[in-house]
Design an enzyme around this catalytic site. Structure first.
Site, PDB file in Angstrom:
ATOM      1  N   HIS A 253       0.848  -1.197   0.000  1.00 43.79           N
ATOM      2  CA  HIS A 253       0.000   0.000   0.000  1.00 43.79           C
ATOM      3  C   HIS A 253       0.873   1.233   0.000  1.00 43.79           C
ATOM      4  O   HIS A 253       1.927   1.235   0.635  1.00 43.79           O
ATOM      5  CB  HIS A 253      -0.928   0.016   1.228  1.00 43.79           C
ATOM      6  CG  HIS A 253      -2.091   0.920   1.054  1.00 43.79           C
ATOM      7  ND1 HIS A 253      -2.036   2.255   1.333  1.00 43.79           N
ATOM      8  CD2 HIS A 253      -3.344   0.671   0.576  1.00 43.79           C
ATOM      9  CE1 HIS A 253      -3.207   2.807   1.047  1.00 43.79           C
ATOM     10  NE2 HIS A 253      -4.019   1.871   0.587  1.00 43.79           N
ATOM     11  N   GLU A 308      -7.854  -5.315   0.078  1.00 43.53           N
ATOM     12  CA  GLU A 308      -8.424  -6.054  -1.045  1.00 43.53           C
ATOM     13  C   GLU A 308      -8.314  -7.569  -0.874  1.00 43.53           C
ATOM     14  O   GLU A 308      -9.109  -8.312  -1.430  1.00 43.53           O
ATOM     15  CB  GLU A 308      -7.747  -5.642  -2.364  1.00 43.53           C
ATOM     16  CG  GLU A 308      -7.716  -4.167  -2.633  1.00 43.53           C
ATOM     17  CD  GLU A 308      -9.087  -3.554  -2.820  1.00 43.53           C
ATOM     18  OE1 GLU A 308     -10.086  -4.214  -2.497  1.00 43.53           O
ATOM     19  OE2 GLU A 308      -9.166  -2.420  -3.278  1.00 43.53           O
TER      20      GLU A 308
HETATM   21  N1  CMC Z   1       3.907  -7.441  -4.732  1.00 43.55           N
HETATM   22  C1  CMC Z   1       5.236  -7.418  -4.965  1.00 43.55           C
HETATM   23  N2  CMC Z   1       5.983  -6.313  -4.846  1.00 43.55           N
HETATM   24  C2  CMC Z   1       5.364  -5.186  -4.487  1.00 43.55           C
HETATM   25  C3  CMC Z   1       4.001  -5.132  -4.232  1.00 43.55           C
HETATM   26  C4  CMC Z   1       3.263  -6.329  -4.368  1.00 43.55           C
HETATM   27  N3  CMC Z   1       1.944  -6.365  -4.117  1.00 43.55           N
HETATM   28  N4  CMC Z   1       3.648  -3.875  -3.898  1.00 43.55           N
HETATM   29  C5  CMC Z   1       4.759  -3.151  -3.950  1.00 43.55           C
HETATM   30  N5  CMC Z   1       5.797  -3.946  -4.304  1.00 43.55           N
HETATM   31  C6  CMC Z   1       7.218  -3.555  -4.431  1.00 43.55           C
HETATM   32  C7  CMC Z   1       7.470  -2.915  -5.774  1.00 43.55           C
HETATM   33  O1  CMC Z   1       7.842  -3.860  -6.727  1.00 43.55           O
HETATM   34  C8  CMC Z   1       8.584  -1.963  -5.429  1.00 43.55           C
HETATM   35  O2  CMC Z   1       9.786  -2.698  -5.363  1.00 43.55           O
HETATM   36  P1  CMC Z   1      11.184  -2.030  -5.850  1.00 43.55           P
HETATM   37  O3  CMC Z   1      11.450  -0.955  -4.838  1.00 43.55           O
HETATM   38  O4  CMC Z   1      12.126  -3.168  -5.820  1.00 43.55           O
HETATM   39  O5  CMC Z   1      10.939  -1.486  -7.226  1.00 43.55           O
HETATM   40  C9  CMC Z   1       8.260  -1.506  -4.010  1.00 43.55           C
HETATM   41  O6  CMC Z   1       7.489  -2.576  -3.442  1.00 43.55           O
HETATM   42  C10 CMC Z   1       7.444  -0.238  -3.931  1.00 43.55           C
HETATM   43  O7  CMC Z   1       6.351  -0.379  -4.816  1.00 43.55           O
HETATM   44  P2  CMC Z   1       5.628   0.827  -5.522  1.00 43.55           P
HETATM   45  O8  CMC Z   1       4.983   0.325  -6.789  1.00 43.55           O
HETATM   46  O9  CMC Z   1       6.528   2.004  -5.619  1.00 43.55           O
HETATM   47  O10 CMC Z   1       4.490   1.131  -4.478  1.00 43.55           O
HETATM   48  P3  CMC Z   1       3.279   2.101  -4.735  1.00 43.55           P
HETATM   49  O11 CMC Z   1       3.050   2.808  -3.472  1.00 43.55           O
HETATM   50  O12 CMC Z   1       3.468   2.899  -5.977  1.00 43.55           O
HETATM   51  O13 CMC Z   1       2.083   1.070  -5.053  1.00 43.55           O
HETATM   52  C11 CMC Z   1       0.311  -0.441  -4.761  1.00 43.55           C
HETATM   53  C12 CMC Z   1       1.094   0.730  -4.152  1.00 43.55           C
HETATM   54  C13 CMC Z   1      -0.917  -0.725  -3.891  1.00 43.55           C
HETATM   55  C14 CMC Z   1      -0.193  -0.062  -6.155  1.00 43.55           C
HETATM   56  C15 CMC Z   1       1.228  -1.687  -4.831  1.00 43.55           C
HETATM   57  O14 CMC Z   1       1.597  -2.075  -3.534  1.00 43.55           O
HETATM   58  C16 CMC Z   1       0.595  -2.836  -5.592  1.00 43.55           C
HETATM   59  O15 CMC Z   1       0.719  -2.902  -6.825  1.00 43.55           O
HETATM   60  N6  CMC Z   1      -0.091  -3.796  -4.875  1.00 43.55           N
HETATM   61  C17 CMC Z   1      -0.773  -4.866  -5.564  1.00 43.55           C
HETATM   62  C18 CMC Z   1      -2.143  -4.391  -6.066  1.00 43.55           C
HETATM   63  C19 CMC Z   1      -3.117  -4.204  -4.922  1.00 43.55           C
HETATM   64  O16 CMC Z   1      -3.243  -5.033  -4.027  1.00 43.55           O
HETATM   65  N7  CMC Z   1      -3.847  -3.063  -4.977  1.00 43.55           N
HETATM   66  C20 CMC Z   1      -4.834  -2.689  -3.978  1.00 43.55           C
HETATM   67  C21 CMC Z   1      -4.342  -1.531  -3.150  1.00 43.55           C
HETATM   68  S1  CMC Z   1      -5.299  -1.221  -1.654  1.00 43.55           S
HETATM   69  C22 CMC Z   1      -6.707  -0.457  -2.195  1.00 43.55           C
HETATM   70  C23 CMC Z   1      -6.525   0.896  -2.739  1.00 43.55           C
HETATM   71  O17 CMC Z   1      -6.082   1.819  -2.028  1.00 43.55           O
HETATM   72  O18 CMC Z   1      -6.900   1.098  -3.898  1.00 43.55           O
END
Ligand code: CMC
Length: 368
Positions: A253, A308
């Site tokens: 998140h 989720e």
């Molecule tokens: N699985 C594997 N790696 C992850 C995940 C995940 N679910 N989430 C983040 N990471 C890693 C990502 O690869 C990155 O690694 P690195 O630093 O090596 O590149 C690091 O953690 C930071 O990720 P980010 O993409 O910069 O994080 P963000 O804040 O931009 O994204 C997120 C947040 C929710 C989109 C992401 O955690 C994600 O894609 N989760 C899976 C989809 C999901 O469950 N979405 C529902 C979110 S909760 C409801 C809502 O608020 O909408």
């Protein structure tokens, strides 16, 4: 210089609606713990709280619920549209199109609680009608004596739902109602800041909600658990996904760097419904394995279960098919979207951020 992406840490607005405290795992709706409201309140009471800033007294609640029931009607032309759209149109796209077709003079700027209530009362009707049309089933009229959550289940199935299912769905809907400046809420507020109407703000929000990184995640959670199949394969499957740079759906998140309090609350609710269900046992096993392996493969990122993961579990436990997951999330979040649109209208200044130009400059001097 680090790339500017995702507006991380940028404050886009001040709000009285909710506090999302990512370090401590707290979610507060207008001074109340969201996880307590989810267990003790109805959908209508929490909607009232988010829109008016305080919980209703008995007389206020009665009047509010009376208006809610009166607002449960779909314009004829929107029903025709639901019948007309091709069967393969995704339900979220149908929802977006149907909501945009509601754009009549009743929803013009400035937004009001009356408008918010009217569209909130209609969203489940759109989803339930379209779902039944897609499945060749007769349409079910709303039932006045049922609350919002119960009426939604009734309109989907034609059966008065079990109390335990209504309680579980209500908890999920309340926890899904509002979450600060998430992508869909931000999209809605941006549209509203142009003094466009509530319906336009909501169609933008629905478009943002549809994406798999936001409201589309619960469907992907089911797909992930189906692909894993059994406990024995969980660790290998997760390792292989992470080694290929894949994401585990229902984890991570932007704001929560500890356990998402909504996931905690929903885990308990789902456990009560599904303690004997092998699928739920698998989900709990996968959750533990995923948290351990995310820490191994992504050290320091602090990735935990998000709402989720258990949203998927709860909706599955009450018998909703995965096609309904994101629409059901939207039925809840429309309350938060409209609360933010109301707040935006009260303090409005158009959103107009800057971008940093990183393209080439002309080689010629500008001609005079
Ligand atoms: N699985 C594997 N790696 C992850 C995940 C995940 N679910 N989430 C983040 N990471 C890693 C990502 O690869 C990155 O690694 P690195 O630093 O090596 O590149 C690091 O953690 C930071 O990720 P980010 O993409 O910069 O994080 P963000 O804040 O931009 O994204 C997120 C947040 C929710 C989109 C992401 O955690 C994600 O894609 N989760 C899976 C989809 C999901 O469950 N979405 C529902 C979110 S909760 C409801 C809502 O608020 O909408």
């Amino acid at each position: 210089m680090a790339k500017v992406t995702g507006l991380e840490g940028v404050v886009a607005a001040e709000t009285d609606i909710s506090l999302v405290d990512g370090e401590n795992g707290h979610l507060i709706y207008r001074g109340f713990w969201a996880k307590e409201l989810a267990i003790t309140s109805t959908f209508e009471e929490v909607a009232y709280l988010l829109w008016y800033g305080q919980l209703p007294n008995t007389a206020e609640l009665e009047a509010f619920k009376g208006q809610w029931v009166a607002d449960r009607c779909l314009p004829e032309h929107v029903l025709s549209l639901l019948k007309l759209l091709p069967r393969e149109t995704p339900l979220m796209s149908v929802l977006q199109t149907a909501v945009s077709a509601m754009s009549e003079s009743q929803y013009s700027w400035p937004p009001s609680v009356e408008q918010a209530l009217k569209i909130t009362a209609v969203l489940p009707i759109i989803v339930a009608y379209r779902y039944r049309l897609e499945n060749g089933l007769p349409l079910i009229e709303p039932l006045n004596q049922l609350d919002h959550a119960a009426n939604y289940l009734y309109m989907l199935t034609g059966v008065i739902p079990e109390a335990a299912h209504v309680k579980a769905l209500t908890a999920y809907l309340i926890l899904g109602m509002e979450h600060g400046m998430n992508a869909s809420t931000f999209a809605g507020r941006v549209v509203s800041s142009t003094q466009s109407d509530l319906i336009s703000a909501l169609t933008a929000a629905i478009g943002a909600m549809k994406g798999p990184l936001h409201g589309g995640a619960p469907t992907e959670v089911i797909a992930m658990l189906d692909a894993i199949g059994n406990k024995e394969q969980a660790e290998d499957w997760i390792r292989s996904t992470l080694e290929q740079g894949g994401r585990l759906m229902g984890f991570g998140h932007r704001v929560y760097k500890t356990v998402d309090p909504r996931a905690e609350a929903l885990r308990q609710v789902t456990a009560r419904l599904s303690s004997e269900d092998p699928w739920f046992e698998l989900a709990i096993h996968v959750e533990a394995a995923a948290i351990k392996l995310l820490d191994e493969y992504k050290p320091g990122r602090r990735l935990y279960t998000n709402v989720e993961f258990f949203a998927a579990a709860i909706m599955r436990a009450i018998g909703l098919p995965s096609a309904l997951f994101t629409p059901t999330f939207s039925i809840a979040r429309v309350v938060g979207w409209s609360a933010h649109v109301l707040e935006q209208a009260a303090i409005n200044r158009i959103f107009r951020p800057q971008s940093v130009y990183t393209g080439p400059m002309p080689t010629e001097q500008v001609s005079k």
